[in-house]
Design an enzyme around this catalytic site. Structure first.
Site, mmCIF file in Angstrom:
data_model
loop_
_atom_site.group_PDB
_atom_site.id
_atom_site.type_symbol
_atom_site.label_atom_id
_atom_site.label_comp_id
_atom_site.label_asym_id
_atom_site.label_seq_id
_atom_site.Cartn_x
_atom_site.Cartn_y
_atom_site.Cartn_z
ATOM 1 C CG ASN A 70 -1.888 1.187 1.210
ATOM 2 O OD1 ASN A 70 -1.502 2.326 1.433
ATOM 3 N ND2 ASN A 70 -3.150 0.885 0.961
ATOM 4 C CB SER B 103 -10.310 -1.610 1.013
ATOM 5 O OG SER B 103 -9.015 -1.050 0.949
ATOM 6 C CB ALA C 235 -5.646 1.934 -3.744
ATOM 7 C CD GLU C 236 -5.592 4.083 1.738
ATOM 8 O OE1 GLU C 236 -5.186 5.037 2.406
ATOM 9 O OE2 GLU C 236 -4.831 3.366 1.044
ATOM 10 C CG ASN C 237 -9.177 4.225 -3.867
ATOM 11 O OD1 ASN C 237 -8.162 3.566 -3.705
ATOM 12 N ND2 ASN C 237 -9.405 4.871 -4.990
#
Length: 217
Positions: A23, A88, A46-48
């Site tokens: 990440n 996520s 990606a945390e989205n």
């Protein structure tokens, strides 16, 4: 882009191993995806809600619907997967992220990280940084060595509110590569043209200096 930022991103890319789930934080860390060696098998998370994020798109090739977590235009590689934020963060909090790369306001010699707030200034919140540094197996900080006023950002003890306690493993700046070890904050490498004495002079933290110090390139 400055040579220092490019050097930092290139060096951090060398830490990544085939099979890693990585990440990249907002800002300088996103550059790391542009410097992977050809054929590297690294999956960027990606945390989205993406696994399989690529580097920045070429001029004129951007997709208006593809962004990274920092709202920058990005690419998605063949075989990528998209999902919601709940999934996520389950990956992050479940310890499935091998490496996270983040920026920092301060880091200290015990591996403490402060990167989310300066008291008295308005901020939207800590975001996913707290989850990432708590859940990732290896935490790498990418940052400039000193503030604009010339004060060291590598300290004996952080003065700002902490994001995480004793979680940082490596610190990569335009001057050097440092590792947090049981023996102390150890100088692994210096940038081309930078001496050990230069690093010591610009570092507030106590450093362990090995007999042999490598070069970042």
């Amino acid at each position: 882009m400055s040579e220092g930022r490019e050097l930092i991103a290139r060096r951090i890319a060398r830490f990544l191993k085939n099979g890693d789930l990585v990440n990249l934080g907002i800002g300088m860390p996103t550059l790391v995806a542009n410097y992977l060696p050809e054929g590297a098998e690294i999956d960027f998370h990606a945390e989205n809600g993406v696994i399989g994020l690529g580097g920045a798109p070429e001029e004129g090739q951007a997709d208006k619907d593809v962004y990274n977590a920092g709202a920058q235009k990005a690419t998605i590689l063949p075989g990528a997967a998209c999902f919601d934020s709940a999934m996520s963060f389950a990956m992050i909090r479940g310890g499935h992220v091998d490496v996270t790369v983040l920026g920092a306001l301060e880091v200290d010699q015990q591996g403490n990280l402060a990167n989310w707030i300066v008291p008295g200034k308005m901020v939207p919140g800590m975001g996913g940084a707290m989850d990432l540094v708590a859940g990732a197996k290896t935490v790498i900080v990418a940052m400039e060595h000193c503030t604009k006023d010339g004060a060291s950002k590598v300290l004996k003890k952080c003065s700002l509110p902490l994001t995480a306690y004793k979680k940082v493993r490596y610190i990569v700046t335009e001057l050097c590569v440092l590792e947090v070890t049981p023996q102390g904050l150890t100088l692994l490498e210096t940038a081309p043209g930078v001496t050990v004495e230069d690093v010591v002079a610009k570092t507030d933290a106590d450093l362990v200096i090995p007999a042999a110090v490598g070069c970042m390139e």
